[in-house]
Design an enzyme around this catalytic site. Structure first.
Site, PDB file in Angstrom:
ATOM      1  CB  SER A  25       1.505 -10.008 -39.980  1.00 33.42           C
ATOM      2  OG  SER A  25       0.391  -9.429 -40.515  1.00 33.42           O
ATOM      3  N   GLY A  26       1.161  -8.903 -37.114  1.00 36.19           N
ATOM      4  CA  GLY A  26       1.073  -7.786 -36.171  1.00 36.19           C
ATOM      5  C   GLY A  26       2.203  -6.781 -35.907  1.00 36.19           C
ATOM      6  N   GLY A  27       2.017  -5.905 -35.177  1.00 40.57           N
ATOM      7  CA  GLY A  27       3.235  -5.002 -34.968  1.00 40.57           C
ATOM      8  C   GLY A  27       4.518  -5.525 -34.479  1.00 40.57           C
ATOM      9  CB  VAL A  31       1.435 -16.325 -36.084  1.00 40.90           C
ATOM     10  CG1 VAL A  31       1.252 -17.840 -35.736  1.00 40.90           C
ATOM     11  CG2 VAL A  31       1.466 -15.287 -35.166  1.00 40.90           C
ATOM     12  CE  LYS A  46       2.780 -14.340 -31.212  1.00 37.18           C
ATOM     13  NZ  LYS A  46       2.079 -13.444 -30.171  1.00 37.18           N
ATOM     14  CG  ASP A 140      -4.282  -7.639 -24.782  1.00 34.25           C
ATOM     15  OD1 ASP A 140      -5.121  -6.914 -24.851  1.00 34.25           O
ATOM     16  OD2 ASP A 140      -3.636  -7.945 -25.816  1.00 34.25           O
TER      17      ASP A 140
END
Length: 746
Positions: A25-27, A31, A46, A140
């Site tokens: 997980s992220g901001g 997933v 995602k 990135d």
């Protein structure tokens, strides 16, 4: 589900993908591992977080899907689909069964094995190259976005990637996107557009982390900003002794602050990695192995690529490759090694070819000093470097310095190799030429006269170098003020060149062009016209009608035709030249615009001032669009338009056009520039012809004063202005139009 997980195990997204377990997980979202019963495979999904649905985030999310779907390469994660489940937007991707490179680095605090680093780096670069070839920049790249799947690297997360095919950028100006430890200096500046070289910088950071266990810079956000912008990372050899020098040099090049100092393309990096990999595979474990041979192989790989780039016209890339070769040589062989000095010399020459002769001059000056110190002042390599230094000084626009450098070199080569050695003779030739270019054509003529005698004695009268020196002697004879003698010398040389080299040899054609040129300068435009007519025919047959030399000969033929008094034929010839240049160079090329301007001029001279006016009007529009309103070619077209507007009978309009031109020319070129003074003459004429002889008189009075101050009292333009002043004084006194017709010349 604004808090906690976004979906739950067991549910089906869009009625198809059965959620199994959360992978991360992220901001932006989470997933999940999901089952796709239709294709009987597991996938990664995602899911975008509902709280992250700003227009910019939605755009980034969709961008990741569309870019991922375009990229088909074994080293890039496959994107299968983008869909919705109610209000939830999600991407369906290839499921990667493996760990991220970040996890592997964390387990190897002293760095991964060098062979493993190179193996993984090759795969990463292959993936980046595929993305870059499609115009996609990742922006990135970092260990967490590199996953080892079935023993192969997969590049993930193109969420902030940029494509050259997009019409809008996703980065908000002033807010850089990326991961601070791996961001290139230009990303920290929040540039609206970055290119593939920012990914190569990030690759350098990733390689550094793989080799040492940590990225090159560590610190707070603002500390990292300053480090990436200005600080040099600790050398890899200090952090981890034993890293191959070639690999350390590559990482150093990738971490260059200026994008222009990094390798230009992923393919360049891949070539070096493959070369290093081969060397490591071939290298014996014996500690006494000579690493210099390995370094030479790397350098030769760079030089080979640079040669290929130079042949393709990619001089900037060739220079960057040679810069990398220099760094390898210095690191592996030492700054004073002969091979290092030779590589530095080649790099300097390519720097000049890339359009920076001043920098090339300075680089070669340093190489000359080091070569003299290391090899000796009389060593052949030192003498060759001195010769190259003088040549690039000439290319940098400093013929006087080149002349002085070559004068000393002539003395030293005569002493070391002998006065009759071919290198001494060739140095004397360039010295004589630079002497003329430095403003002393008489001395250049005399130097070449002596050289011709020596070259004939040493090499023979029919040797190509002797013939070349005779041509230069003829050229500087004309430049020294004797065009008739230059004409005769070129006539004799043309006969000998035909006998020795053949009538169709390029040097024979060049000799014939010079003969025709100096025939015209010697006062025989009709003779020059006939010589150029024959040359155009032969050049078209030998080189082709569209060859630059053929078009140049056609231009001189047209000019001499006009000078010989046949304005209509000159007009037609320049029409053909304009058509040829349009066909070969394109309608917007400067040379094409020049030919159109001369065609317009001879149209007027052939008795069609209205046609000339209209041709110049169109040319002014095109030149303004292509070159800009303040460019000298545009000003010249405006002068022609104003002149032939008056010639077509509209003196008032011509006066107004010239008045505006005087203002613009003064602003752009300066009040004392010859073109500004000539434009003022046209304005004064047009003013008189427009019915104001008194104003014309006053304008010429001021012009005579300024011409005398700037050009001198005896200058032809000053004398002409005095004559016209007298005419308009008389006309103003009589208050009637002068009988002299409109005849001011461009």
């Amino acid at each position: 589900m604004g808090v906690g997980v976004l979906v739950e195990a067991g549910v089906r997204l869009a009625g198809r993908y059965k959620v199994i377990e959360q992978l991360g997980s992220g901001g932006m979202g989470e997933v999940w591992r999901c089952a796709d019963p239709e294709l009987q495979r597991d996938v990664a999904v995602k899911v975008l977080r509902e709280s992250a649905t700003s227009p910019e985030v939605l755009a980034r999310f969709k961008r990741e899907a569309t870019i991922g779907a375009r990229l088909r390469h074994p080293q890039i994660t496959v994107v299968y689909d983008i869909s919705r489940d109610g209000e939830r937007l999600f991407i369906v991707m290839e499921l990667l069964e493996g760990r991220s490179l970040a996890e592997q680095i964390a387990e190897a605090p002293d760095g991964l094995p060098v062979e493993k680093v190179i193996e993984l780096a090759v795969q990463i670069v292959q993936g980046l190259g595929a993305a870059h070839d499609l115009g996609v920049v990742h922006r990135d790249l970092k260990p967490r976005n590199l996953v080892l799947h079935d023993g192969r690297v997969k590049i993930c997360d193109f969420g902030i990637a940029w494509s050259v095919h997009s019409t809008t950028g996703l980065t908000t100006l002033g807010r850089p996107f990326g991961t601070p430890e791996y961001m290139a200096p230009e990303q920290w500046r929040a540039a609206a557009r970055v290119d593939a070289r920012c990914d190569l910088y990030a690759l350098g950071c990733v390689l550094y982390a793989m080799l040492t266990g940590t990225p090159p810079f560590i610190g707070s956000y603002y500390e990292l900003m300053g480090q990436h912008a200005a600080e040099v990372p600790r050398p890899l050899g200090e952090v981890r002794p034993g890293i191959p020098a070639e690999l350390a040099t590559l990482v150093q090049a990738l971490l260059a602050k200026d994008p222009d100092d990094r390798p230009a393309r992923a393919a360049d990096v891949l070539a070096v990695l493959n070369a290093v990999s081969r060397l490591l595979a071939e290298r014996e474990p014996d500690p006494g192995t000579d690493a210099g041979n390995d370094a030479r192989s790397i350098i030769e790989a760079f030089v080979t690529q640079a040669d290929a780039a130079g042949e393709n016209g990619e001089t900037d890339r060739a220079r960057a490759l040679l810069q990398a070769a220099v760094e390898v040589a210095i690191h592996a062989l030492g700054p004073d090694h002969p091979y290092t000095l030779e590589t530095r010399g080649i790099h300097a020459v390519l720097t000049g070819m890339a359009g920076n002769p001043a920098a090339a001059r300075d680089l070669l000056a340093a190489v000359v000093a080091d070569s003299a110190r290391v090899l000796g002042a009389d060593h052949p390599d030192t003498l060759d470097m001195r010769f190259g230094h003088a040549r690039v000084a000439m290319d940098a626009g400093d013929p006087a310095t080149a002349r002085d450098l070559l004068a000393g070199l002539v003395t030293d080569r005569s002493r070391v190799s002998g006065a009759d050695h071919p290198n001494t003779l060739s140095t004397r030739a360039v010295h004589a030429h630079c002497t003329g270019r430095a403003g002393d054509p008489a001395s250049a003529r005399d130097l070449f006269a002596t050289l011709v005698a020596d070259s004939t004695r040493v090499l023979g009268a029919d040797h190509p170098d002797t013939l070349t020196n005779r041509g230069r002697h003829a050229l500087w004879t004309g430049m020294a003020g004797d065009p008739a003698r230059a004409r005769d010398l070129f006539a004799t040389l043309g006969a000998d060149s035909t006998r020795v080299l053949g009538a169709d040899h390029p040097d024979t054609l060049i000799c014939r062009q010079n003969h025709a040129d100096w025939t015209g300068v010697a006062g025989d435009p009709a003779g020059a016209r006939d010589l150029f007519a024959a040359l155009v025919t032969d050049s078209s047959r030998i080189l082709g009608p569209d060859h630059p030399d053929t078009l140049d000969a056609l231009k001189r033929h047209a000019e001499c035709t006009g000078e010989a008094g046949d304005q209509a034929s000159a007009r037609d010839l320049f029409a053909a030249l304009a058509a040829g240049r349009t066909r070969v160079l394109g309608p917007d090329h400067t040379d094409t615009l020049e030919a159109r301007g001369i065609h317009a001029h001879w149209t007027g001279e052939a008795g069609d001032p209205v046609g000339a006016r209209d041709l110049f009007a169109t040319l002014v529009t095109d030149s303004t669009r292509i070159l800009g309103a303040d460019q000298v070619h545009t000003l010249a077209a405006r002068i022609g338009h104003a002149h032939w507007t008056g010639g077509a009978g509209d003196s008032v309009r011509a006066r107004d056009l010239f008045a505006t031109l005087v203002t613009d020319s003064t602003r752009i070129l300066g009040a004392d520039h010859p073109d500004t003074l000539a434009t003022r003459s046209g304005h004064a004429h047009a003013t008189g012809h427009a019915g104001d002889p008194a104003a014309a008189r006053d304008l010429f009075t001021a012009l005579v004063t300024d011409n005398t101050r700037v050009l001198g009292a005896r200058h032809p333009d000053t004398l002409a202005a005095r004559d016209w002043l007298m005419q308009w004084e008389q006309q103003a006194a009589a208050d009637s139009r002068p009988r002299r017709s409109w005849s001011w010349r461009l």
